[in-house]
Design a protein around this motif. Structure first.
Motif, short mmCIF file in Angstrom:
data_model
loop_
_atom_site.label_atom_id
_atom_site.label_comp_id
_atom_site.label_asym_id
_atom_site.label_seq_id
_atom_site.Cartn_x
_atom_site.Cartn_y
_atom_site.Cartn_z
N LYS A 121 0.83 -1.20 0.00
CA LYS A 121 0.00 0.00 0.00
C LYS A 121 0.87 1.25 0.00
CE LYS A 121 -4.05 2.01 2.25
NZ LYS A 121 -5.10 1.79 3.26
N GLN A 127 -4.66 -0.37 -2.83
CA GLN A 127 -5.31 0.76 -2.16
C GLN A 127 -6.27 0.27 -1.07
OE1 GLN A 127 -5.36 0.86 -5.89
NE2 GLN A 127 -3.36 1.74 -5.49
N TRP A 182 -6.77 5.83 -0.55
CA TRP A 182 -5.32 5.81 -0.74
C TRP A 182 -5.02 5.94 -2.22
CZ3 TRP A 182 -1.70 6.82 2.49
CH2 TRP A 182 -0.37 6.53 2.18
#
Length: 193
Positions: A121, A127, A182
């Motif tokens: 990540k 994500q 993210w």
């Protein structure tokens, strides 16, 4: 979101609180209509997770290396069981099969899985929300270490958003749904400059 991968211990000799947490997580995920992807084992937190999800009619997919099948660690009640060559392939398939990752207490295998998904990540390769269930403050030393990595500039402050910590499986589904988005461009700030 359809599937949640759960990383957790296979040891049956742990405190009952950890086993109960695995059962509670299964209940919460099934209630929220998530499929569960896990390591395919029949004992410990893995077994409790799968058993409870199956009792409730939940969707359970196991991914297990051949050598573990040979020593009879495979859960016989899980119909959707994938046999893979090795541990690396197992992790790769578990991560690619999910939309979120939940980490329960475990040993070095579970910690390896946690740090691999955090690293992926951080580098923008996934994500997924990563939720750490901190039963009995089990992960406090790891959380402290992650904070030390940030305070000593081994990671950027933005990397605190890689993971969410909850104290109970009861809070997992909300943590998944409220996890910060993210960026797939995270590689641009992966290194401390």
């Amino acid at each position: 979101m359809n599937n949640v991968t759960v990383f957790c211990a296979s040891s049956p000799k742990v405190d009952q609180a950890y086993l109960n947490e695995a059962s509670q997580l299964a209940e919460e995920l099934v209630k929220a209509d998530y499929g569960i992807v896990y390591g395919g084992g029949s004992v410990g937190l893995m077994g409790y997770l799968a058993d409870r999800a199956l009792e409730l009619g939940g969707r359970v997919k196991g991914i297990i290396p051949e050598f573990m099948v040979e020593v009879e660690w495979e859960h016989k009640g899980v119909k959707d069981m994938v046999h893979v060559a090795d541990m690396a392939d197992r992790k790769k398939q578990m991560v690619s099969s999910c939309d979120a990752v939940v980490v329960l207490a475990g040993g070095i295998g579970t910690l390896e899985e946690l740090f691999e998904v955090l690293s992926l990540k951080k580098l923008g390769q996934i994500q997924h929300p990563i939720i750490i269930v901190n039963t009995n403050a089990y992960f406090d030393p790891i959380i402290d270490l992650l904070e030390q990595m940030i305070s000593e500039n081994f990671m950027n402050a933005e990397h605190r958003q890689l993971w969410q910590v909850v104290d109970s499986a009861l809070d997992v589904c909300e943590a998944i749904s409220t996890s910060p988005l993210w960026s797939d461009k995270a590689i641009e700030f992966a290194a401390v400059k």
